[in-house]
Write an enzyme that holds these catalytic residues in place. Structure first.
Site, PDB file in Angstrom:
ATOM      1  N   GLU A 110       0.878  -1.171   0.000  1.00 24.13           N
ATOM      2  CA  GLU A 110       0.000   0.000   0.000  1.00 24.13           C
ATOM      3  C   GLU A 110       0.912   1.216   0.000  1.00 24.13           C
ATOM      4  OE1 GLU A 110      -3.079  -0.101  -0.431  1.00 24.13           O
ATOM      5  OE2 GLU A 110      -3.676  -2.131   0.120  1.00 24.13           O
ATOM      6  N   CYS A 144      -2.513   8.855   2.408  1.00 27.68           N
ATOM      7  CA  CYS A 144      -2.221   8.322   1.074  1.00 27.68           C
ATOM      8  C   CYS A 144      -3.374   8.603   0.130  1.00 27.68           C
ATOM      9  CB  CYS A 144      -1.917   6.835   1.137  1.00 27.68           C
ATOM     10  SG  CYS A 144      -3.204   5.858   1.908  1.00 27.68           S
TER      11      CYS A 144
END
Length: 501
Positions: A253, A287
């Site tokens: 990720e 993110c």
């Protein structure tokens, strides 16, 4: 800032807080709140041994019983939500609402995992051979290594750990060296379950405090069946080849450069609220933060006027103050990167609103910045990079094809959104010729994902998936099984093979 009483309520041993050379600083005021002893590679090796032995014991515990343990852990988190949420705010600089929200994510994924513990099922598959049955089974994978980032110090770990535990795996967690206290608190709460849960083997959760060498160790060690790593694209590119070299499995990720397309029919009041949270929330350190705004030329001036007014009303300050919407950047280096990006944007012809340093009384050593709104003449190399700070670049477009091309023309592919009341525009954006991201939203921003859906993205985001949907399969190994209940031995594909021919 004295965090000792808070950590004591969470069960953290006080002798761990002033025992080493790793300083833990709160981004609120840059003050050192603890000094920890980083773990050596030798200690990590012993921890991996314990985790492997724990896996051998835990895989034999029935999955619903594993789920009961996770249920009890979720209840512990409910009881300690306020304290753990405050610790997240102090250690990561998040405002109180976001600190509490992160703990709620942990609680939610525990609830999800409890239900999942009774649904770890495979398929029954039609066999071409008479008197045969085929089926698919899912077995625990082994030790799961988790490398987490400072911006979500507990939630993303919990996405991995809760699923790994119900799947029958043990967990070795290396938190960010910037936010190790929340990890120690989570581990202390987990250890408190031992008095109520007899099957809990030592080593089911191991925490490794330290730097990049520990992440590299997890990537290299064959005892780690699955490595889940959250952080920058550069971090993922460093760890992934090491895992691949031993033919291991990784869940990555990594970075995001998320965009929202604002169409002519968009509800601008709705879009304004969504843009504000997605771009400024967590001081732009998600993110999934909104970093690019692609606006139709017919409404760009009206939307920019609204956004400039909204940006001027953002309260920047101490995240423990309930009135604050944007807290500090994690450290001074992040502020310096933001300043360099804004200077480069101006040099490229961009118009910048905001972005200046903010002085917060009592927090003079920390890094506070007003979120920046930057209209750019085009999607430059700078715009295609991810600057982990509250900068929102604004671009104009004429056609939806042009907007989607701009949207996809970046290395990252995590989260995306479109604001429109036109059904054909929304469906095009969600289609195979639309957004190339792992998350695509309509009339909501790109950030704030729910735990029920699989989370992750494509391209430089790494391709991993965590949390909901069928992400649990990444923490297990698949076995395709065939049972012959006949007295004959027909071969697949009609092959005849015998000595009596």
């Amino acid at each position: 800032m004295d965090v000792t009483p808070l950590l004591a309520r969470l069960g953290v041993a006080m002798d761990e807080l002033e025992c080493g050379e790793l300083p833990v600083r709160s981004p609120i005021d840059a003050a050192v709140i603890a000094r920890l002893a980083p773990h050596s590679c030798a200690h990590a090796g012993v921890a991996l041994d314990r985790a492997q032995q724990a896996f051998f014991a835990w895989r034999d515990v029935p999955p619903p019983r594993r789920g009961d343990m996770v249920r009890q852990y979720g209840n512990l988190l409910r009881r300690h939500k306020a304290d753990l949420g405050e610790l997240v705010s102090i250690e990561a600089g998040k405002i109180r609402q976001e600190g509490l929200g992160e703990v709620q994510e942990m609680i939610d994924i525990c609830d999800f995992a409890v239900g999942l513990s009774r649904q770890l099922h495979g398929l029954t598959i039609a066999s071409e051979r008479p008197g045969h049955r085929m089926m698919e089974q899912w077995h625990p994978a082994g030790v799961v290594g988790v490398v987490s980032a400072f911006n979500f110090p507990v939630a993303v770990w919990a996405w991995n750990a809760a699923l790994a535990w119900v799947c029958g795996d043990s967990v070795v967690w290396k938190p960010s060296p910037r936010t190790p206290l929340t990890a120690l608190a989570c581990a202390a709460l987990f250890d408190s379950l031992r008095s109520e849960f007899d099957e809990l083997p030592p080593g089911l959760l191991e925490v490794l405090v330290g730097g990049n060498e520990l992440a590299s160790l997890l990537a290299d060690d064959r005892r780690v069946a699955v490595l889940s790593a959250t952080g920058s694209t550069a971090m993922g590119k460093a760890l992934a080849p090491r895992v691949a070299a031993r033919l291991g499995r990784s869940i990555l990720e990594l970075g995001g450069n998320n965009a929202a397309i604002i169409c002519p029919t968009a509800d601008l009041a709705l879009a304004e609220r969504a843009i504000l949270f997605a771009a400024a929330g967590t001081a732009g350190q998600r993110c999934t933060s909104l970093r690019r705004l692609i606006v139709h030329e017919s409404i760009a001036d009206a939307l920019l006027e609204r956004l400039r007014a909204a940006w001027g009303r953002i309260t920047v300050g101490n995240p423990l103050d309930p009135a604050t919407l944007v807290g500090p950047l994690i450290e001074a280096a992040a502020g310096a990167k933001m300043d360099r990006a804004l200077a480069e944007a101006r040099a490229a012809g961009g118009t910048v609103w905001g972005g200046e340093a903010i002085r917060v009384p009592g927090c003079e050593g920390a890094c506070y910045r007003r979120p920046a709104l930057v209209e750019m003449p085009g999607q430059t190399a700078l715009v295609k990079e991810e600057t982990f700070a509250p900068i929102l670049y604004v671009l104009r477009y004429r056609t939806l094809d042009e907007a989607i091309a701009l949207h996809n023309d970046v290395p990252q592919g995590l989260a995306s959104s479109i604001f429109t009341r036109d059904l054909t525009e929304s469906e095009r954006f969600l289609s195979a010729t639309g957004s190339d991201c792992g998350i695509a939203n309509v009339n909501i921003g790109p950030s704030g994902a729910e735990i029920g859906g699989a989370f992750g993205g494509e391209k430089d985001t790494g391709g991993g998936r965590e949390s909901g949907s069928d992400a649990w399969k990444a923490y297990m190994r698949r076995a395709t099984c065939t049972i012959n209940y006949s007295g004959a031995l027909p071969l697949a594909q009609g092959i005849h093979f015998g000595l009596d021919a």
